[in-house]
Design a protein around this motif. Structure first.
Motif, PDB file in Angstrom:
ATOM      1  N   SER A  94      14.072   3.891 -11.205  1.00 20.47           N
ATOM      2  CA  SER A  94      12.627   3.658 -11.173  1.00 20.47           C
ATOM      3  C   SER A  94      11.963   4.925 -10.676  1.00 20.47           C
ATOM      4  O   SER A  94      12.247   5.419  -9.601  1.00 20.47           O
ATOM      5  CB  SER A  94      12.296   2.484 -10.259  1.00 20.47           C
ATOM      6  OG  SER A  94      12.745   2.749  -8.960  1.00 20.47           O
ATOM      7  N   THR A 131       5.318   2.079  -0.003  1.00 25.00           N
ATOM      8  CA  THR A 131       5.543   1.049  -1.020  1.00 25.00           C
ATOM      9  C   THR A 131       4.261   0.287  -1.320  1.00 25.00           C
ATOM     10  O   THR A 131       3.937   0.031  -2.480  1.00 25.00           O
ATOM     11  CB  THR A 131       6.645   0.077  -0.552  1.00 25.00           C
ATOM     12  OG1 THR A 131       7.822   0.832  -0.272  1.00 25.00           O
ATOM     13  CG2 THR A 131       6.946  -0.963  -1.607  1.00 25.00           C
ATOM     14  N   LYS A 132       3.505  -0.066  -0.275  1.00 21.47           N
ATOM     15  CA  LYS A 132       2.242  -0.779  -0.496  1.00 21.47           C
ATOM     16  C   LYS A 132       1.231   0.085  -1.255  1.00 21.47           C
ATOM     17  O   LYS A 132       0.503  -0.415  -2.111  1.00 21.47           O
ATOM     18  CB  LYS A 132       1.629  -1.235   0.836  1.00 21.47           C
ATOM     19  CG  LYS A 132       2.282  -2.473   1.400  1.00 21.47           C
ATOM     20  CD  LYS A 132       1.531  -2.980   2.593  1.00 21.47           C
ATOM     21  CE  LYS A 132       0.621  -4.026   2.074  1.00 21.47           C
ATOM     22  NZ  LYS A 132       0.128  -5.008   2.944  1.00 21.47           N
ATOM     23  N   LEU A 134       1.935   2.376  -3.474  1.00 17.90           N
ATOM     24  CA  LEU A 134       2.361   2.434  -4.874  1.00 17.90           C
ATOM     25  C   LEU A 134       2.178   1.095  -5.573  1.00 17.90           C
ATOM     26  O   LEU A 134       1.650   1.028  -6.684  1.00 17.90           O
ATOM     27  CB  LEU A 134       3.823   2.864  -4.964  1.00 17.90           C
ATOM     28  CG  LEU A 134       4.131   4.295  -4.553  1.00 17.90           C
ATOM     29  CD1 LEU A 134       5.633   4.531  -4.569  1.00 17.90           C
ATOM     30  CD2 LEU A 134       3.448   5.286  -5.447  1.00 17.90           C
ATOM     31  N   ASP A 135       2.640   0.025  -4.939  1.00 22.56           N
ATOM     32  CA  ASP A 135       2.679  -1.278  -5.603  1.00 22.56           C
ATOM     33  C   ASP A 135       1.366  -2.045  -5.521  1.00 22.56           C
ATOM     34  O   ASP A 135       0.853  -2.508  -6.530  1.00 22.56           O
ATOM     35  CB  ASP A 135       3.798  -2.143  -5.010  1.00 22.56           C
ATOM     36  CG  ASP A 135       5.177  -1.550  -5.280  1.00 22.56           C
ATOM     37  OD1 ASP A 135       5.279  -0.696  -6.179  1.00 22.56           O
ATOM     38  OD2 ASP A 135       6.134  -1.939  -4.588  1.00 22.56           O
ATOM     39  N   ASP A 136       0.821  -2.173  -4.323  1.00 29.52           N
ATOM     40  CA  ASP A 136      -0.355  -3.021  -4.139  1.00 29.52           C
ATOM     41  C   ASP A 136      -1.671  -2.296  -4.407  1.00 29.52           C
ATOM     42  O   ASP A 136      -2.639  -2.905  -4.855  1.00 29.52           O
ATOM     43  CB  ASP A 136      -0.386  -3.591  -2.715  1.00 29.52           C
ATOM     44  CG  ASP A 136       0.828  -4.465  -2.425  1.00 29.52           C
ATOM     45  OD1 ASP A 136       1.533  -4.850  -3.382  1.00 29.52           O
ATOM     46  OD2 ASP A 136       1.078  -4.760  -1.243  1.00 29.52           O
ATOM     47  N   ASP A 138      -1.859   0.834  -6.114  1.00 33.07           N
ATOM     48  CA  ASP A 138      -1.761   1.657  -7.326  1.00 33.07           C
ATOM     49  C   ASP A 138      -2.157   3.109  -7.079  1.00 33.07           C
ATOM     50  O   ASP A 138      -2.831   3.723  -7.887  1.00 33.07           O
ATOM     51  CB  ASP A 138      -2.601   1.053  -8.450  1.00 33.07           C
ATOM     52  CG  ASP A 138      -2.135   1.526  -9.817  1.00 33.07           C
ATOM     53  OD1 ASP A 138      -0.947   1.824  -9.952  1.00 33.07           O
ATOM     54  OD2 ASP A 138      -2.968   1.590 -10.733  1.00 33.07           O
ATOM     55  N   SER A 140      -0.569   6.879  -6.463  1.00 33.15           N
ATOM     56  CA  SER A 140       0.645   7.669  -6.608  1.00 33.15           C
ATOM     57  C   SER A 140       0.604   8.791  -5.578  1.00 33.15           C
ATOM     58  O   SER A 140      -0.156   9.748  -5.709  1.00 33.15           O
ATOM     59  CB  SER A 140       0.742   8.230  -8.023  1.00 33.15           C
ATOM     60  OG  SER A 140       1.914   8.978  -8.147  1.00 33.15           O
TER      61      SER A 140
END
Length: 173
Positions: A94, A131-132, A134-136, A138, A140
């Protein structure tokens, strides 16, 4: 090409050439080109039940050679193996999408700094914050940038604001 491939990042001629080779390479393992309709039977020289992989590679090498792209069976085998490794790597790894990097500027813009600072008060560690983001949210951003910001913020908070009140240790008695 797999959905994870980023052909749009390459020049059009290179992307077109990759797609052209892909059609040829994918016909070797099961005898059918990738765009074959359901129910299509492999051509006799590519039928897996009648021909070994080496025979199918020799047959495939003859096709590009006939159209002016000199290729050997070994070259087809090498490209097929490289394709399989690359696809497997792309599917197993990933990676965030490629992003434009502005050199010489802080990668953490002010709105991100506020977001990171608010997450750090929620008792999240660096990996949790990253992580939050990137994931929650958006965003980068590199893990190193988040870690750097939090470490230096922690250092600034640990340092007294008024350095004038500190004794000058540079003088020798």
């Amino acid at each position: 090409m797999p959905a994870t491939a980023r052909l749009s990042e390459f020049p059009k001629t290179a992307a077109d050439q990759a797609r052209w080779w892909e059609k040829h390479i994918l016909e070797v393992p099961d005898g059918l080109p990738p765009d074959a309709p359901a129910g299509t039977v492999p051509r006799p020289e590519f039928a897996p039940e009648r021909n070994s992989p080496a025979q199918r590679e020799r047959a495939k090498a003859a096709e590009p050679t006939a159209t002016g792209h000199a290729m050997t069976a070994g070259g087809i085998k090498q490209r097929r193996r490289r394709y399989q490794r690359t696809v497997r790597l792309a599917l197993d790894t990933s990676r965030p999408a490629k992003r434009d990097v502005t050199r010489g500027k802080d990668p953490l813009r002010s709105r991100l700094i506020g977001l990171i600072d608010s997450m750090s008060t929620d008792n999240l560690n660096v990996r949790g914050i990253w992580t939050k983001l990137l994931d929650d949210h958006d965003h980068s951003v590199s893990y190193a940038s988040v870690r750097y910001h939090l470490k230096h913020r922690q250092d600034r908070e640990a340092r007294p604001e008024d350095e004038a009140a500190q004794p000058d240790l540079s003088r020798t008695p």
